[in-house]
Scaffold this motif. Structure first.
Motif, PDB file in Angstrom:
ATOM      1  N   SER A  87     -29.951  13.541  57.684  1.00 29.09           N
ATOM      2  CA  SER A  87     -30.518  12.748  59.522  1.00 29.09           C
ATOM      3  C   SER A  87     -29.176  12.270  60.355  1.00 29.09           C
ATOM      4  O   SER A  87     -28.198  12.328  59.721  1.00 29.09           O
ATOM      5  CB  SER A  87     -31.392  12.020  58.642  1.00 29.09           C
ATOM      6  N   VAL A  88     -29.395  11.217  61.329  1.00 32.62           N
ATOM      7  CA  VAL A  88     -28.773  10.367  61.921  1.00 32.62           C
ATOM      8  C   VAL A  88     -28.793   8.505  61.864  1.00 32.62           C
ATOM      9  O   VAL A  88     -30.819   8.692  61.698  1.00 32.62           O
ATOM     10  CB  VAL A  88     -28.776  10.213  63.747  1.00 32.62           C
ATOM     11  N   TYR A  89     -28.085   8.164  61.132  1.00 36.79           N
ATOM     12  CA  TYR A  89     -28.373   6.575  60.959  1.00 36.79           C
ATOM     13  C   TYR A  89     -27.575   5.927  61.343  1.00 36.79           C
ATOM     14  O   TYR A  89     -26.733   6.180  62.141  1.00 36.79           O
ATOM     15  CB  TYR A  89     -27.327   6.681  59.357  1.00 36.79           C
ATOM     16  N   PHE A  90     -29.181   4.940  61.358  1.00 36.62           N
ATOM     17  CA  PHE A  90     -28.482   3.705  63.005  1.00 36.62           C
ATOM     18  C   PHE A  90     -28.245   2.124  61.669  1.00 36.62           C
ATOM     19  O   PHE A  90     -29.901   2.139  61.367  1.00 36.62           O
ATOM     20  CB  PHE A  90     -29.110   3.773  63.844  1.00 36.62           C
ATOM     21  N   CYS A  91     -27.804   1.529  62.441  1.00 40.74           N
ATOM     22  CA  CYS A  91     -27.966  -0.012  61.923  1.00 40.74           C
ATOM     23  C   CYS A  91     -27.770  -0.882  62.913  1.00 40.74           C
ATOM     24  O   CYS A  91     -27.730  -0.209  63.828  1.00 40.74           O
ATOM     25  CB  CYS A  91     -26.081  -0.173  61.574  1.00 40.74           C
ATOM     26  N   ALA A  92     -28.565  -1.502  62.570  1.00 41.42           N
ATOM     27  CA  ALA A  92     -28.928  -2.752  63.916  1.00 41.42           C
ATOM     28  C   ALA A  92     -28.659  -4.114  63.290  1.00 41.42           C
ATOM     29  O   ALA A  92     -28.333  -4.529  62.057  1.00 41.42           O
ATOM     30  CB  ALA A  92     -30.493  -2.498  64.073  1.00 41.42           C
ATOM     31  N   SER A  93     -28.457  -4.672  64.121  1.00 47.79           N
ATOM     32  CA  SER A  93     -28.243  -6.137  63.656  1.00 47.79           C
ATOM     33  C   SER A  93     -29.562  -7.335  65.104  1.00 47.79           C
ATOM     34  O   SER A  93     -29.833  -6.550  65.870  1.00 47.79           O
ATOM     35  CB  SER A  93     -27.474  -6.834  63.464  1.00 47.79           C
ATOM     36  N   SER A  94     -29.432  -8.691  64.153  1.00 45.79           N
ATOM     37  CA  SER A  94     -30.417  -9.433  65.115  1.00 45.79           C
ATOM     38  C   SER A  94     -30.572 -11.199  64.645  1.00 45.79           C
ATOM     39  O   SER A  94     -29.781 -11.002  63.761  1.00 45.79           O
ATOM     40  CB  SER A  94     -31.827  -8.976  65.153  1.00 45.79           C
ATOM     41  N   ASP A  95     -30.705 -11.463  65.962  1.00 48.74           N
ATOM     42  CA  ASP A  95     -30.888 -12.679  65.225  1.00 48.74           C
ATOM     43  C   ASP A  95     -32.121 -13.644  65.994  1.00 48.74           C
ATOM     44  O   ASP A  95     -32.099 -13.073  66.720  1.00 48.74           O
ATOM     45  CB  ASP A  95     -28.934 -13.600  65.305  1.00 48.74           C
ATOM     46  N   ARG A  96     -32.502 -14.867  65.560  1.00 42.86           N
ATOM     47  CA  ARG A  96     -33.254 -15.352  65.999  1.00 42.86           C
ATOM     48  C   ARG A  96     -32.696 -16.976  66.760  1.00 42.86           C
ATOM     49  O   ARG A  96     -31.705 -17.321  66.697  1.00 42.86           O
ATOM     50  CB  ARG A  96     -34.111 -16.727  65.264  1.00 42.86           C
ATOM     51  N   ARG A  97     -33.295 -16.547  67.863  1.00 45.39           N
ATOM     52  CA  ARG A  97     -32.175 -17.824  69.496  1.00 45.39           C
ATOM     53  C   ARG A  97     -33.512 -18.662  70.002  1.00 45.39           C
ATOM     54  O   ARG A  97     -34.529 -18.071  70.404  1.00 45.39           O
ATOM     55  CB  ARG A  97     -31.360 -16.658  69.903  1.00 45.39           C
ATOM     56  N   GLY A  98     -33.688 -19.817  69.464  1.00 42.49           N
ATOM     57  CA  GLY A  98     -34.922 -20.124  70.404  1.00 42.49           C
ATOM     58  C   GLY A  98     -35.906 -20.307  69.769  1.00 42.49           C
ATOM     59  O   GLY A  98     -37.153 -20.538  69.791  1.00 42.49           O
ATOM     60  N   GLY A  99     -36.446 -19.968  68.250  1.00 43.26           N
ATOM     61  CA  GLY A  99     -36.885 -18.930  67.767  1.00 43.26           C
ATOM     62  C   GLY A  99     -38.048 -18.435  68.125  1.00 43.26           C
ATOM     63  O   GLY A  99     -38.842 -17.793  67.708  1.00 43.26           O
ATOM     64  N   GLY A 100     -37.717 -17.538  69.665  1.00 39.58           N
ATOM     65  CA  GLY A 100     -38.673 -16.832  69.696  1.00 39.58           C
ATOM     66  C   GLY A 100     -38.170 -14.963  69.582  1.00 39.58           C
ATOM     67  O   GLY A 100     -38.996 -13.664  69.870  1.00 39.58           O
ATOM     68  N   ASP A 101     -36.815 -14.807  70.564  1.00 36.84           N
ATOM     69  CA  ASP A 101     -35.759 -13.459  70.927  1.00 36.84           C
ATOM     70  C   ASP A 101     -35.638 -13.198  69.023  1.00 36.84           C
ATOM     71  O   ASP A 101     -34.674 -14.065  68.402  1.00 36.84           O
ATOM     72  CB  ASP A 101     -35.090 -14.299  71.625  1.00 36.84           C
ATOM     73  N   TYR A 102     -36.189 -12.124  68.832  1.00 35.25           N
ATOM     74  CA  TYR A 102     -34.469 -11.158  67.611  1.00 35.25           C
ATOM     75  C   TYR A 102     -34.614  -9.582  68.060  1.00 35.25           C
ATOM     76  O   TYR A 102     -35.181  -8.972  67.172  1.00 35.25           O
ATOM     77  CB  TYR A 102     -36.017 -12.139  66.485  1.00 35.25           C
ATOM     78  N   GLU A 103     -34.125  -9.729  69.377  1.00 33.25           N
ATOM     79  CA  GLU A 103     -34.094  -8.295  69.843  1.00 33.25           C
ATOM     80  C   GLU A 103     -32.893  -7.931  68.655  1.00 33.25           C
ATOM     81  O   GLU A 103     -32.423  -8.211  68.220  1.00 33.25           O
ATOM     82  CB  GLU A 103     -33.610  -8.166  70.965  1.00 33.25           C
ATOM     83  N   GLN A 104     -33.075  -6.343  68.941  1.00 30.85           N
ATOM     84  CA  GLN A 104     -32.660  -5.367  67.801  1.00 30.85           C
ATOM     85  C   GLN A 104     -30.826  -5.197  68.951  1.00 30.85           C
ATOM     86  O   GLN A 104     -31.088  -4.124  69.305  1.00 30.85           O
ATOM     87  CB  GLN A 104     -33.186  -4.512  67.038  1.00 30.85           C
ATOM     88  N   TYR A 105     -30.261  -4.991  67.901  1.00 36.48           N
ATOM     89  CA  TYR A 105     -29.124  -4.095  68.716  1.00 36.48           C
ATOM     90  C   TYR A 105     -28.491  -3.483  67.474  1.00 36.48           C
ATOM     91  O   TYR A 105     -27.910  -3.648  65.820  1.00 36.48           O
ATOM     92  CB  TYR A 105     -27.961  -5.550  69.597  1.00 36.48           C
ATOM     93  N   PHE A 106     -28.200  -1.984  68.185  1.00 35.54           N
ATOM     94  CA  PHE A 106     -28.145  -0.472  67.260  1.00 35.54           C
ATOM     95  C   PHE A 106     -26.563  -0.577  67.604  1.00 35.54           C
ATOM     96  O   PHE A 106     -25.668  -0.618  68.542  1.00 35.54           O
ATOM     97  CB  PHE A 106     -28.802   0.268  67.847  1.00 35.54           C
ATOM     98  N   GLY A 107     -25.733   0.053  66.006  1.00 36.94           N
ATOM     99  CA  GLY A 107     -24.379   0.212  66.226  1.00 36.94           C
ATOM    100  C   GLY A 107     -24.589   1.913  66.669  1.00 36.94           C
ATOM    101  O   GLY A 107     -25.504   2.435  67.311  1.00 36.94           O
ATOM    102  N   PRO A 108     -23.600   2.856  66.659  1.00 37.87           N
ATOM    103  CA  PRO A 108     -23.444   3.715  67.572  1.00 37.87           C
ATOM    104  C   PRO A 108     -24.173   5.190  66.508  1.00 37.87           C
ATOM    105  O   PRO A 108     -23.837   6.337  67.244  1.00 37.87           O
ATOM    106  CB  PRO A 108     -21.774   4.237  67.570  1.00 37.87           C
ATOM    107  N   GLY A 109     -24.191   4.798  65.327  1.00 33.58           N
ATOM    108  CA  GLY A 109     -25.093   5.590  64.316  1.00 33.58           C
ATOM    109  C   GLY A 109     -23.964   6.936  63.748  1.00 33.58           C
ATOM    110  O   GLY A 109     -22.656   6.393  64.291  1.00 33.58           O
ATOM    111  N   THR A 110     -24.086   7.040  62.767  1.00 35.35           N
ATOM    112  CA  THR A 110     -23.919   7.947  61.153  1.00 35.35           C
ATOM    113  C   THR A 110     -24.383   9.728  61.342  1.00 35.35           C
ATOM    114  O   THR A 110     -25.467   9.228  60.776  1.00 35.35           O
ATOM    115  CB  THR A 110     -23.288   7.225  60.100  1.00 35.35           C
ATOM    116  N   ARG A 111     -23.820  10.674  61.650  1.00 40.85           N
ATOM    117  CA  ARG A 111     -24.609  11.752  61.856  1.00 40.85           C
ATOM    118  C   ARG A 111     -24.607  12.245  60.076  1.00 40.85           C
ATOM    119  O   ARG A 111     -23.272  12.775  60.236  1.00 40.85           O
ATOM    120  CB  ARG A 111     -24.538  12.510  62.917  1.00 40.85           C
ATOM    121  N   LEU A 112     -25.376  12.286  59.483  1.00 43.55           N
ATOM    122  CA  LEU A 112     -24.853  12.951  58.084  1.00 43.55           C
ATOM    123  C   LEU A 112     -25.597  14.231  57.341  1.00 43.55           C
ATOM    124  O   LEU A 112     -26.720  14.334  58.087  1.00 43.55           O
ATOM    125  CB  LEU A 112     -25.750  11.954  56.775  1.00 43.55           C
ATOM    126  N   THR A 113     -24.650  15.010  57.017  1.00 47.60           N
ATOM    127  CA  THR A 113     -25.371  16.283  56.422  1.00 47.60           C
ATOM    128  C   THR A 113     -24.969  17.006  55.569  1.00 47.60           C
ATOM    129  O   THR A 113     -24.219  16.644  54.752  1.00 47.60           O
ATOM    130  CB  THR A 113     -24.884  17.398  57.651  1.00 47.60           C
TER     131      THR A 113
END
Lengths: 115, 112
Positions: A87-113
């Protein structure tokens, strides 16, 4: 460089081998996530972590192990790789800012066979 | 019923037209809504988020949310060939922490 990085970007391994995918973020985000992306299934959550030493299962955790000893790192280990884990594996991270925002930001991915 | 549903497409529009991408969700408790763009072979990139009913505009992009109908959409004005990508809708709620549920995406193709 600031951001979220993953290594390796590409990996070919054999059935039964242990594989570790690395994820590192420089934002000090509290939450980190591991997803796999397969055709027809979209992004599926494997494991996530709310903070260092706090992890929890997602939708498809079987066959995977995670740890988070430091805020910035969240490695994903396939203990005994199977072809279904190709599969292709993605890592992401997020954080609460101001109590409402928790957008996730993704890494570039790892293609595993898994052969 | 899937938690987040999107038409897989492809949605084909001519250059300069408005592209309209739709997403429905099943959990009435959902509170946050995100649109990600994913180019082939790349990772998802956040382009819009919306929390309140109504419209939110950012450049050529407008996100629209209707919680009563459990519907969120993304409009792309003056579509460009560079907008050709898969667009992922994601939904979250505070009781789920920072977890998001993703749709499978709509592929957009903008014809020159």
């Amino acid at each position: 460089d600031a951001g979220i990085t993953q290594s390796p970007r590409y990996k070919i391994t054999e059935t039964g081998r242990q594989v570790t995918l690395m994820c590192h973020q420089t934002w000090s985000h509290s939450y980190m996530f591991w997803y796999r992306q397969d055709l027809g299934h979209g992004l599926r959550l494997i494991y996530y972590s709310a903070a260092a030493d706090i992890t929890d299962k997602g939708e498809v955790p079987d066959g995977y192990v995670v740890s988070r000893s430091k805020t910035e790192n969240f490695p994903l280990t396939l203990e005994s790789a199977t072809r279904s884990q190709t599969s292709v594996y993605f890592c992401a991270s997020s954080d609460r800012r101001g109590g409402g925002d928790y957008e996730q930001y993704f890494g570039p991915g790892t293609r595993l066979t898994v052969t | 019923q899937k938690e987040v549903e999107q038409n897989s497409g492809p949605l084909s529009v001519p250059e300069g037209a408005i592209a309209s991408l739709n997403c429905t969700y099943s959990d009435r408790g959902s509170q946050s809504f995100f649109w990600y763009r994913q180019y082939s072979g790349k990772s998802p990139e956040l382009i819009m988020f919306i929390y309140s009913n109504g419209d939110k505009e950012d450049g050529r992009f407008t996100a629209q949310l209707n919680k009563a109908s459990q519907y969120v959409s993304l409009l792309i004005r003056d579509s460009q060939p560079s907008d050709s990508a898969t667009y992922l809708c994601a939904v979250g709620k505070k009781s789920s922490g920072d977890k998001l549920t993703f749709g499978t995406g709509t592929r957009l193709a903008v014809r020159p």
